[in-house]
Design a protein around this motif. Structure first.
Motif, PDB file in Angstrom:
ATOM      1  N   GLU A  59       0.830  -1.203   0.000  1.00  0.00           N
ATOM      2  CA  GLU A  59       0.000   0.000   0.000  1.00  0.00           C
ATOM      3  C   GLU A  59       0.870   1.260   0.000  1.00  0.00           C
ATOM      4  O   GLU A  59       0.530   2.251  -0.659  1.00  0.00           O
ATOM      5  CB  GLU A  59      -0.950  -0.005   1.202  1.00  0.00           C
ATOM      6  CG  GLU A  59      -1.952  -1.160   1.220  1.00  0.00           C
ATOM      7  CD  GLU A  59      -2.996  -1.083   0.124  1.00  0.00           C
ATOM      8  OE1 GLU A  59      -3.077  -0.037  -0.570  1.00  0.00           O
ATOM      9  OE2 GLU A  59      -3.746  -2.052  -0.053  1.00  0.00           O
ATOM     10  N   GLU A  62       2.111   1.619  -3.657  1.00  0.00           N
ATOM     11  CA  GLU A  62       1.085   2.124  -4.568  1.00  0.00           C
ATOM     12  C   GLU A  62       0.754   3.583  -4.275  1.00  0.00           C
ATOM     13  O   GLU A  62       0.606   4.397  -5.201  1.00  0.00           O
ATOM     14  CB  GLU A  62      -0.163   1.254  -4.473  1.00  0.00           C
ATOM     15  CG  GLU A  62       0.039  -0.163  -4.984  1.00  0.00           C
ATOM     16  CD  GLU A  62      -1.194  -1.027  -4.775  1.00  0.00           C
ATOM     17  OE1 GLU A  62      -2.312  -0.526  -4.973  1.00  0.00           O
ATOM     18  OE2 GLU A  62      -1.033  -2.209  -4.412  1.00  0.00           O
ATOM     19  N   ALA A  63       0.609   3.911  -3.006  1.00  0.00           N
ATOM     20  CA  ALA A  63       0.261   5.287  -2.640  1.00  0.00           C
ATOM     21  C   ALA A  63       1.310   6.268  -3.149  1.00  0.00           C
ATOM     22  O   ALA A  63       0.979   7.285  -3.777  1.00  0.00           O
ATOM     23  CB  ALA A  63       0.114   5.407  -1.119  1.00  0.00           C
ATOM     24  N   GLU A 112      -5.465   4.871  -2.223  1.00  0.00           N
ATOM     25  CA  GLU A 112      -4.370   4.231  -1.492  1.00  0.00           C
ATOM     26  C   GLU A 112      -4.096   4.913  -0.159  1.00  0.00           C
ATOM     27  O   GLU A 112      -3.759   4.262   0.831  1.00  0.00           O
ATOM     28  CB  GLU A 112      -3.104   4.205  -2.348  1.00  0.00           C
ATOM     29  CG  GLU A 112      -3.212   3.378  -3.614  1.00  0.00           C
ATOM     30  CD  GLU A 112      -3.660   1.952  -3.355  1.00  0.00           C
ATOM     31  OE1 GLU A 112      -3.286   1.381  -2.307  1.00  0.00           O
ATOM     32  OE2 GLU A 112      -4.386   1.410  -4.194  1.00  0.00           O
ATOM     33  N   GLU A 201      -8.693  -2.883  -4.821  1.00  0.00           N
ATOM     34  CA  GLU A 201      -7.493  -3.273  -5.562  1.00  0.00           C
ATOM     35  C   GLU A 201      -7.872  -4.016  -6.844  1.00  0.00           C
ATOM     36  O   GLU A 201      -7.255  -3.814  -7.900  1.00  0.00           O
ATOM     37  CB  GLU A 201      -6.597  -4.168  -4.698  1.00  0.00           C
ATOM     38  CG  GLU A 201      -5.969  -3.482  -3.504  1.00  0.00           C
ATOM     39  CD  GLU A 201      -4.900  -2.474  -3.878  1.00  0.00           C
ATOM     40  OE1 GLU A 201      -4.293  -2.610  -4.956  1.00  0.00           O
ATOM     41  OE2 GLU A 201      -4.667  -1.547  -3.081  1.00  0.00           O
TER      42      GLU A 201
END
Length: 318
Positions: A59, A62-63, A112, A201
């Protein structure tokens, strides 16, 4: 802006927020909208925490990747409490995105951030690990996927299509990780968290795959490979690194691997029963480290991932 306009703006904002709060309160009191949680049981089992925290690594990845590409800055600006003083990512920068792609990635980015907040409030998070989001690192991934150096080196920040191809590398790994974690979670609040994360997701991965599927036969500038070629090569690399057979497929496949053995289109990647593939933490680390070995850090995590599960793998080799 005049005082009158400022006052009107404040008044409208206050009224909207008040309405939202009143609606939330009425829903909470409405017996037609129960929580759905069991009356007995444990919300978060102790054994669930490490398993769910493992996902915090992905996470964070992705963020930061989505935030930097769409906004030009990351968590240290948007939600400075979440990184917990972890080191800033290497090489992250704003991507050259068209309006459609920018809108998609901005939405993903904020989702995210929400995922990290939800994880933090339920199982807690740890400091952001060092992340390598540089164009040089992505170039290596695509070189490994094709088995030779691309000329010029692949740059995910070059344009919208290049960026979306790079996104093909990321969310799917988290998706199959959540599917793999699901059978091992017991608390009802943790199950709700996992299901909510998996749903979004999966949606992100579907958007990315559909974006690329619509352009499947286009050549990716400046190379002589199509979009479909790129997805097949990346999926092949992840299967190779994961070392557990086929759990990843490009947007075109042979019919024996298609839905009910009838389709060569592959908008959604799924197994023989059209169920999502699953991966273990060890498989995921092999892929995101780029080493094919869960004990050898590198790739997106130059110094290794954080959390108890990832660190236990690192201890073994030491």
């Amino acid at each position: 802006m005049s005082f009158k306009l400022l006052f009107i703006h404040f008044l409208v904002t206050y009224m909207v927020l008040s309405e939202i709060l009143l609606m939330s309160f009425s829903y909470a009191k409405n017996t037609n909208c129960p929580s759905g949680y069991p009356k007995k049981g444990v919300g978060v089992e102790k054994e669930d925490i490490d398993k769910m925290q493992f996902a915090v690594n992905l996470e964070f990845l992705e963020a930061e990747y989505f935030l930097w590409a769409s906004y030009g800055f990351g968590l240290d600006v948007v939600a400075p409490n979440l990184p917990m003083s972890g080191p800033p990512p290497i090489g992250a920068r704003k991507a050259n995105l068209d309006q459609l792609t920018s809108n998609i990635i901005m939405e993903f980015a904020n989702q995210e951030v929400g995922h990290l907040r939800s994880l933090n409030s339920t199982v807690g998070v740890f400091p952001r690990p060092l992340l390598d989001l540089s164009a040089k690192h992505f170039a290596k991934i695509f070189d490994d996927a094709f088995g030779h150096k691309l000329v010029p080196p692949f740059d995910p920040y070059r344009d919208s299509l290049s960026y979306m191809l790079s996104c093909y590398v990321v969310p799917y790994v988290g998706l199959v990780g959540y599917v793999g974690t699901n059978p091992n979670i017991n608390g009802y609040e943790t199950k709700r968290l996992l299901a909510g994360l998996l749903g979004v997701e999966s949606g992100q991965d579907a958007v990315i795959r559909m974006y690329l599927y619509a352009r499947a036969t286009e050549l990716v500038f400046p190379y002589q490979y199509t979009v479909a070629d790129f997805t097949s090569r990346i999926s092949g690399l992840r299967n190779k690194l994961g070392k557990c057979g086929i759990k990843d497929e490009g947007i075109y496949i042979q019919p024996p691997l298609g839905a009910e053995n009838r389709t060569s289109s592959n908008v959604l990647s799924a197994d023989f029963g059209s169920l999502s593939y699953k991966r273990t933490p060890a498989e995921i680390l092999r892929i995101v480290y780029g080493s094919g070995d869960e004990h050898v850090p590198g790739g997106f995590y130059p110094k290794g991932a954080n959390g108890k599960i990832a660190k236990e793998f690192l201890k073994i080799i030491k």
